[in-house]
Design an enzyme around this catalytic site. Structure first.
Site, short mmCIF file in Angstrom:
data_model
loop_
_atom_site.label_atom_id
_atom_site.label_comp_id
_atom_site.label_asym_id
_atom_site.label_seq_id
_atom_site.Cartn_x
_atom_site.Cartn_y
_atom_site.Cartn_z
N LYS A 146 0.85 -1.18 0.00
CA LYS A 146 0.00 0.00 0.00
C LYS A 146 0.89 1.24 0.00
O LYS A 146 1.83 1.34 0.79
CB LYS A 146 -0.90 -0.01 1.24
CG LYS A 146 -2.07 0.95 1.17
CD LYS A 146 -3.07 0.68 2.29
CE LYS A 146 -4.25 1.63 2.21
NZ LYS A 146 -5.24 1.37 3.27
N GLU B 142 -19.63 -5.43 10.12
CA GLU B 142 -20.49 -4.64 11.00
C GLU B 142 -21.53 -5.50 11.71
O GLU B 142 -21.88 -5.26 12.87
CB GLU B 142 -21.19 -3.55 10.18
CG GLU B 142 -20.25 -2.48 9.62
CD GLU B 142 -19.61 -2.88 8.30
OE1 GLU B 142 -18.84 -2.07 7.75
OE2 GLU B 142 -19.87 -4.01 7.81
N ARG C 254 -25.44 -1.90 7.47
CA ARG C 254 -25.12 -3.30 7.20
C ARG C 254 -25.34 -4.19 8.43
O ARG C 254 -25.18 -5.40 8.36
CB ARG C 254 -23.66 -3.39 6.74
CG ARG C 254 -23.43 -2.70 5.40
CD ARG C 254 -22.01 -2.20 5.22
NE ARG C 254 -21.01 -3.22 5.18
CZ ARG C 254 -20.46 -3.72 4.07
NH1 ARG C 254 -20.85 -3.26 2.90
NH2 ARG C 254 -19.54 -4.63 4.11
#
Length: 619
Positions: free
Chosen positions: A277, A360, A388
């Site tokens: 990343k 979640e 969610r």
């Protein structure tokens, strides 16, 4: 510049290997330049450059469908698919989206902003293709922790059973916004360091460089046979999915070669690539957490910029301090440690902190389990992500009236992230659930008071606050608050503005210098302060409600319902967001267009016969 020659993906087919390598560097430079100007998802997009170049070299978009999970790593994809000239407008008013968006380009296979959806979408497209007798490739690109999501894992289960021709690419950079968590992440880390895996990678690359497509199927069969002995080293074997990798995700020639070899394989294939990343930009490589989504910066001298003291930081400070007072307090986050202001808490109280990954629903039900056994869980969650976990809030928490506090961050319009991230539905979907209470503090001190009181009261309580800065509250101060009671901030003689949440500042601005206009901090939506509301209506005050939420089902709707139950019909105007999705752009501009800013409040009052002039100074 090679980038000047590339206007559509087909242009990559004519480039030499050296030109493709140069193109990757030019794409990185352009991404850095524009993110320095606009802010945006920098580190994720830098890490996916070689992958995106390879994908567009090997596949034929838009005929072939490339599905980017979350979509925030797809900046190079946007540049290569006809949006090069407008890339500088990304996340800006009237500009292109920071995520992939079907209505923006035929090359964007899905509209996305939340994690873990790409594989289920890809499965649906592959089934549609086969059912209709069509022939194109479907490629799902998943990474940045999205494979930890239950939806992704459940999709793999169905993919392994259905076995469509489908390529999945796991872009493994060991990161979400913060470090990835969980057993699957630990497995991938250990798997990459095994000597036999590294030796096999080297041998496999040498073999593949000279292998013919005809022989490849024989090698593939041999590899499948080897899996019978080595399947314990490969979790995808249990799903019935062909696994290839791990391979270097920044080796552009190698990526192109292996994609060419595996793209025609029957059945589902997962290619595991390892990337870094922030690749190619030193500061982003060293600190991919901060540079995941930085504000604007100087690209020649990149430095961290203070974004001010946010509501998230105010929550983090409050809950960290409160945990010293309440030993049963336990904080949970679904992969939002930095965004929810929990870095200090996670370091101060590591034994009472849990990151569930991008799950979640799991976070909500874990909180239920904790509450059932005597803990006092606080679930720090963005409004848009809480959607969610809706079933878990009802089924696992609310039915038994369990003591779970929801710290609902990013409530309201959020700006650059657009429709997928606007937290404008939580009031409507929470206030219909029995036992759930909803509050919104006016400042950081009131937030502290609400958190403390919520833990004392018990039951499911949602405390919502905006993506914005706030004045820091003094440490050690925990004021008492009368739960369910509104607060009069300014007395009025003819009308009152009932403001819930962020729009309180607009109410104060609209009423400034006007003694006939009062302002009420309607900080409790459920329970609603029916006593004060009834008194205002009986005394003949005109009323205006304001909120940074959908008008349908929001705070204003709750006020109208309460007045109807009381049999009262005062002169009232309800201001809230209209029944549309708001795109990315400036928050003040969207508030103005939605009709919830100070000017809109003044206009509503004028429509009720109260001429309200613009204030001489702003509050």
């Amino acid at each position: 510049m090679i980038l000047q020659k590339v206007n559509q993906p087909q242009d990559l087919k004519t480039l030499t290997q050296e030109e493709l390598l140069q193109l990757a560097q030019e794409l990185r430079s352009e991404i850095i330049r524009v993110c320095a100007q606009n802010g945006g998802h920098l580190a994720s997009s830098l890490g996916a450059v070689e992958l995106i170049v390879a994908l567009h070299r090997v596949f034929d978009s838009p005929r072939d469908r490339l599905l980017f999970d979350v979509g925030h790593q797809a900046y190079a994809h946007k540049i290569l698919t006809g949006r090069k000239e407008v890339f500088h407008t990304i996340r800006q008013e009237g500009g292109i989206s920071g995520f992939t968006k079907v209505s923006e380009s035929e090359h964007d296979a899905i509209t996305v902003g939340h994690a873990s959806t790409s594989l289920a979408n890809a499965l649906g497209m592959a089934i549609a293709r086969d059912t209709l007798g069509e022939n194109y490739h479907v490629v799902g690109i998943i990474g940045d922790g999205a494979l930890t999501g239950g939806m992704a894992l459940a999709a793999l289960n169905v993919i392994g059973e259905r076995k469509p021709r489908l390529l999945m690419i796991l872009n493994d950079n060991e990161m979400s916004i913060s470090e990835n968590v969980g057993a699957l992440n630990r497995y991938f880390k250990e798997y990459q360091t095994k000597k036999w895996v590294q030796d096999t990678q080297k041998w496999g690359k040498q073999v593949l460089e000279g292998i013919s497509p005809r022989l490849f199927s024989l090698v593939d069969r041999a590899k499948e046979a080897a899996k019978l002995m080595l399947h314990q080293e490969n979790p995808f074997y249990a799903w019935g999915i062909r696994y290839v990798g791990p391979v270097d995700g920044h080796d552009l020639p190698g990526l192109i070669h292996i994609l060419e070899q595996i793209k025609e394989l029957d059945g589902p294939t997962l290619l595991h690539i390892v990337t870094q990343k922030g690749k190619g930009y030193g500061v982003a490589e060293e600190d991919p957490i901060y540079w995941h989504g930085p504000p604007g910066f100087n690209p020649q001298k990149p430095e961290k910029v203070s974004k001010g003291y946010s509501w998230s930081a105010a929550f983090g400070d409050a809950v960290t301090e409160l945990a010293h007072k309440e030993p049963r307090l336990f904080v949970i986050t679904p992969a939002m440690r930095e965004g929810s202001g929990l870095v200090k808490y996670s370091q101060t109280h590591p034994e009472r902190y849990l990151d569930t990954g991008i799950c979640e629903d799991v976070a909500a039900t874990v909180a239920a389990g904790m509450a059932l056994r005597g803990l006092k869980p606080v679930l720090a969650i963005y409004s848009t992500f809480m959607q969610r976990a809706y079933d878990q809030i009802i089924h696992d928490i609310a039915i038994e009236n369990l003591s779970v506090v929801f710290a609902v961050d990013r409530a309201g319009i959020v700006g650059g992230d657009g429709a997928t991230h606007n937290g404008v539905f939580d009031i409507a979907y929470l206030r219909t659930v029995p036992n759930v209470q909803i509050a919104a503090p006016k400042d950081a001190l009131e937030l502290r008071a609400m958190l403390k009181k919520a833990l004392e009261l018990g039951g499911p309580i949602a405390i919502r606050y905006a993506r914005d800065n706030v004045e820091k509250a003094p440490e050690g101060v925990w004021p008492e608050i009368e739960w369910g009671r509104w607060e009069v901030l300014k007395e009025g003689s003819k009308a009152y503005i009932l403001a819930f949440g962020k729009t309180l500042k607009y109410a104060l601005e609209a009423a400034q210098d006007h003694p006939e206009i009062g302002v009420i901090n309607a900080r409790f939506l459920k329970p609603l302060d029916k006593g004060m509301l009834e008194a205002l209506a009986l005394e003949g005050y005109k009323l205006v409600t304001t909120e940074d939420h959908q008008k349908m089902g929001g705070f204003g709707s709750a006020v109208l319902e309460a007045l109807n139950e009381l049999g009262l019909k005062p002169d009232i105007r309800v201001l809230g967001l209209p029944d549309v999705f708001f795109d990315h752009g400036s928050i003040p501009r969207m508030h103005r267009e939605a009709g919830i800013d100070a000017a809109a409040i003044r206009a509503a009052l004028a429509g009720m016969g109260l001429e309200v002039k613009t204030a001489t100074r702003r509050v």
